[in-house]
Design a protein around this motif. Structure first.
Motif, PDB file in Angstrom:
ATOM      1  N   MET A  67       0.824  -1.201   0.000  1.00 34.76           N
ATOM      2  CA  MET A  67       0.000   0.000   0.000  1.00 34.76           C
ATOM      3  C   MET A  67       0.860   1.254   0.000  1.00 34.76           C
ATOM      4  SD  MET A  67      -3.125  -0.891   2.623  1.00 34.76           S
ATOM      5  CE  MET A  67      -4.017   0.567   2.115  1.00 34.76           C
ATOM      6  N   PHE A  68       1.952   1.229   0.755  1.00 33.49           N
ATOM      7  CA  PHE A  68       2.823   2.400   0.839  1.00 33.49           C
ATOM      8  C   PHE A  68       3.603   2.594  -0.466  1.00 33.49           C
ATOM      9  CE2 PHE A  68       2.141   0.845   5.175  1.00 33.49           C
ATOM     10  CZ  PHE A  68       1.533   1.961   5.717  1.00 33.49           C
ATOM     11  N   GLU A  69       3.918   1.487  -1.146  1.00 33.59           N
ATOM     12  CA  GLU A  69       4.558   1.594  -2.454  1.00 33.59           C
ATOM     13  C   GLU A  69       3.585   2.203  -3.469  1.00 33.59           C
ATOM     14  OE1 GLU A  69       7.763   1.098  -3.207  1.00 33.59           O
ATOM     15  OE2 GLU A  69       8.005   0.770  -1.049  1.00 33.59           O
ATOM     16  N   SER A  70       2.313   1.854  -3.362  1.00 35.10           N
ATOM     17  CA  SER A  70       1.300   2.431  -4.249  1.00 35.10           C
ATOM     18  C   SER A  70       1.118   3.920  -3.997  1.00 35.10           C
ATOM     19  CB  SER A  70      -0.034   1.697  -4.073  1.00 35.10           C
ATOM     20  OG  SER A  70       0.075   0.353  -4.491  1.00 35.10           O
ATOM     21  N   LEU A  71       1.235   4.341  -2.722  1.00 33.99           N
ATOM     22  CA  LEU A  71       1.157   5.771  -2.409  1.00 33.99           C
ATOM     23  C   LEU A  71       2.315   6.529  -3.059  1.00 33.99           C
ATOM     24  CD1 LEU A  71       0.096   5.661   1.361  1.00 33.99           C
ATOM     25  CD2 LEU A  71      -1.317   6.324  -0.584  1.00 33.99           C
ATOM     26  N   LYS A  72       3.488   5.888  -3.115  1.00 32.46           N
ATOM     27  CA  LYS A  72       4.622   6.500  -3.814  1.00 32.46           C
ATOM     28  C   LYS A  72       4.321   6.629  -5.302  1.00 32.46           C
ATOM     29  CE  LYS A  72       8.143   4.526  -0.718  1.00 32.46           C
ATOM     30  NZ  LYS A  72       9.306   3.594  -0.673  1.00 32.46           N
ATOM     31  N   ARG A  73       3.704   5.594  -5.852  1.00 34.19           N
ATOM     32  CA  ARG A  73       3.399   5.580  -7.284  1.00 34.19           C
ATOM     33  C   ARG A  73       2.491   6.740  -7.683  1.00 34.19           C
ATOM     34  NH1 ARG A  73       0.608   0.486 -10.567  1.00 34.19           N
ATOM     35  NH2 ARG A  73      -0.317   1.726 -12.244  1.00 34.19           N
ATOM     36  N   VAL A  74       1.482   7.038  -6.852  1.00 36.71           N
ATOM     37  CA  VAL A  74       0.552   8.120  -7.181  1.00 36.71           C
ATOM     38  C   VAL A  74       0.986   9.458  -6.588  1.00 36.71           C
ATOM     39  CG1 VAL A  74      -1.378   6.515  -7.405  1.00 36.71           C
ATOM     40  CG2 VAL A  74      -0.987   7.654  -5.208  1.00 36.71           C
ATOM     41  N   GLN A  75       2.192   9.499  -6.004  1.00 34.59           N
ATOM     42  CA  GLN A  75       2.741  10.734  -5.418  1.00 34.59           C
ATOM     43  C   GLN A  75       1.752  11.369  -4.431  1.00 34.59           C
ATOM     44  OE1 GLN A  75       4.733  13.388  -8.220  1.00 34.59           O
ATOM     45  NE2 GLN A  75       4.738  11.759  -9.748  1.00 34.59           N
ATOM     46  N   ALA A  86      -4.760   9.872  -4.095  1.00 37.16           N
ATOM     47  CA  ALA A  86      -4.386  10.709  -5.249  1.00 37.16           C
ATOM     48  C   ALA A  86      -5.413  11.820  -5.428  1.00 37.16           C
ATOM     49  CB  ALA A  86      -4.295   9.858  -6.514  1.00 37.16           C
ATOM     50  N   HIS A  87      -6.686  11.497  -5.268  1.00 47.35           N
ATOM     51  CA  HIS A  87      -7.741  12.513  -5.371  1.00 47.35           C
ATOM     52  C   HIS A  87      -7.590  13.562  -4.276  1.00 47.35           C
ATOM     53  CE1 HIS A  87     -11.541  14.271  -6.441  1.00 47.35           C
ATOM     54  NE2 HIS A  87     -12.106  13.975  -5.280  1.00 47.35           N
ATOM     55  N   GLY A 120      -0.807  20.883  -4.039  1.00 46.95           N
ATOM     56  CA  GLY A 120      -0.674  19.558  -4.635  1.00 46.95           C
ATOM     57  C   GLY A 120      -1.253  19.473  -6.027  1.00 46.95           C
ATOM     58  N   GLU A 121      -2.210  20.358  -6.337  1.00 50.05           N
ATOM     59  CA  GLU A 121      -2.858  20.353  -7.646  1.00 50.05           C
ATOM     60  C   GLU A 121      -1.870  20.603  -8.784  1.00 50.05           C
ATOM     61  OE1 GLU A 121      -6.762  22.412  -9.805  1.00 50.05           O
ATOM     62  OE2 GLU A 121      -5.863  23.318  -8.007  1.00 50.05           O
ATOM     63  N   TYR A 122      -0.739  21.247  -8.486  1.00 54.60           N
ATOM     64  CA  TYR A 122       0.241  21.527  -9.527  1.00 54.60           C
ATOM     65  C   TYR A 122       0.799  20.237 -10.136  1.00 54.60           C
ATOM     66  CZ  TYR A 122       0.292  26.455  -8.191  1.00 54.60           C
ATOM     67  OH  TYR A 122      -0.067  27.772  -7.940  1.00 54.60           O
ATOM     68  N   HIS A 123       0.715  19.146  -9.394  1.00 58.08           N
ATOM     69  CA  HIS A 123       1.232  17.863  -9.885  1.00 58.08           C
ATOM     70  C   HIS A 123       0.103  16.875 -10.165  1.00 58.08           C
ATOM     71  CE1 HIS A 123       5.349  19.119  -9.053  1.00 58.08           C
ATOM     72  NE2 HIS A 123       4.870  19.645  -7.940  1.00 58.08           N
ATOM     73  N   LYS A 124      -1.086  17.425 -10.401  1.00 60.23           N
ATOM     74  CA  LYS A 124      -2.262  16.597 -10.682  1.00 60.23           C
ATOM     75  C   LYS A 124      -2.059  15.745 -11.932  1.00 60.23           C
ATOM     76  CE  LYS A 124      -7.261  17.039 -11.522  1.00 60.23           C
ATOM     77  NZ  LYS A 124      -8.409  17.983 -11.539  1.00 60.23           N
ATOM     78  N   GLU A 125      -1.473  16.320 -12.958  1.00 62.20           N
ATOM     79  CA  GLU A 125      -1.294  15.596 -14.214  1.00 62.20           C
ATOM     80  C   GLU A 125      -0.416  14.351 -14.013  1.00 62.20           C
ATOM     81  OE1 GLU A 125       0.503  16.444 -18.683  1.00 62.20           O
ATOM     82  OE2 GLU A 125      -0.197  18.128 -17.450  1.00 62.20           O
ATOM     83  N   ARG A 129      -0.099  12.584 -11.231  1.00 62.26           N
ATOM     84  CA  ARG A 129      -0.859  11.568 -10.502  1.00 62.26           C
ATOM     85  C   ARG A 129      -1.844  10.856 -11.424  1.00 62.26           C
ATOM     86  NH1 ARG A 129      -1.250  15.948  -6.913  1.00 62.26           N
ATOM     87  NH2 ARG A 129       0.354  15.830  -5.282  1.00 62.26           N
ATOM     88  N   LEU A 130      -2.525  11.637 -12.252  1.00 59.54           N
ATOM     89  CA  LEU A 130      -3.481  11.041 -13.187  1.00 59.54           C
ATOM     90  C   LEU A 130      -2.753  10.132 -14.174  1.00 59.54           C
ATOM     91  CD1 LEU A 130      -5.838  14.085 -13.904  1.00 59.54           C
ATOM     92  CD2 LEU A 130      -6.191  12.198 -12.296  1.00 59.54           C
TER      93      LEU A 130
END
Length: 252
Positions: free
Chosen positions: A117-125, A185-186, A194-199, A201-202
């Motif tokens: 789960m923590f690795e996935s949090l890294k993936r979505v920043q 991520a949402h 954080g919205e500056y890096h929204k693209e 994460r998506l």
């Protein structure tokens, strides 16, 4: 004649190591009002003797805050993944069956490895990038009051893994990252900085194992101990992903 003390009967699924075969042992502890599963496990730890009088090793589990905040004590109790610190004996049918959440690798007994789960949090920043020192300005971005309630609700996520255990799409044969990391991520896309890096994460969610692997089973919502409306936010995230995909097509 001495009064017989009321007992609480546990059937605990145990495992001596990550590659060992699971087995069960039964225990009894003295009942007392407001007893929860963690407190009962502590009693077993003090005197690890099975129901039939056999000396055994202490049951291994994980706990931390004991206030339904850290998520560490998640285990399967009578077939449902939940927090052991909040599971009151008075509300559970006996015998109480405890098992590890086998969606995750088992380390020993009831203790699991939630690092995926923590690795996935890294993936979505799932963070706000604020490296370095920043001057404070009156015109600095502030949380939109229209999204503040949503952000607060999602921020209560404990990364406990209950939603992951309940999700039929999260299993050993799937690379789906699961509901909790996606909704985080949402959360950070709603943050004014954080919205500056929204693209980015998506973009991570468009990859294999991302939002396209969600089957919208709704199990995660029922399992969430914080009552977070996970599938509602995944639906909003899905719309953002589709919009971003269209933008990417027209930008080529």
């Amino acid at each position: 004649m001495a009064e017989t003390k009321k007992k609480v009967h546990f059937i605990i699924e145990r495992q001596d190591g990550p590659t060992s075969q699971p087995y069960t042992e039964e225990f009894e502890v003295d009942y007392r009002p407001a007893l929860n599963v963690v407190a009962a496990l502590m009693e077993i730890q003090k005197n690890p003797v099975t129901k039939d009088g056999k000396k055994t090793t202490a049951v291994v589990w994980e706990c931390n805050c004991l206030e339904k905040v850290c998520g560490a004590c998640m285990m399967v109790i009578n077939g449902k993944a939940q927090q052991a610190c909040a599971a009151l004996i008075d509300h559970l049918e006996q015998p109480i069956r405890l098992a590890p959440a086998r969606t995750f690798p088992v380390i020993r007994d009831l203790m699991i490895d939630r690092s995926v789960m923590f690795e996935s949090l890294k993936r979505v920043q799932a963070w706000v990038k604020v490296d370095g020192s920043w001057e404070v300005h009156n015109d600095a971005p502030r949380q939109n009051p229209k999204t503040a309630d949503t952000a607060y609700e999602i921020s209560r996520c404990m990364t406990c893994g209950c939603c992951m255990h309940a999700c039929p799409n999260v299993n050993s044969g799937s690379d789906f990252i699961g509901p909790a990391p996606m909704v985080q991520a949402h959360l950070f896309n709603l943050h004014p900085t954080g919205e500056y890096h929204k693209e980015e994460r998506l973009g991570a969610l468009m990859q294999k194992g991302g939002i396209g692997s969600c089957g919208n089973s709704q199990n995660c919502v029922q399992a969430c101990p914080k009552d977070i409306k996970l599938t509602d936010y995944i639906a909003k995230l899905n719309r953002d992903v589709n919009k971003q995909a269209l933008r990417n097509m027209f930008d080529k």
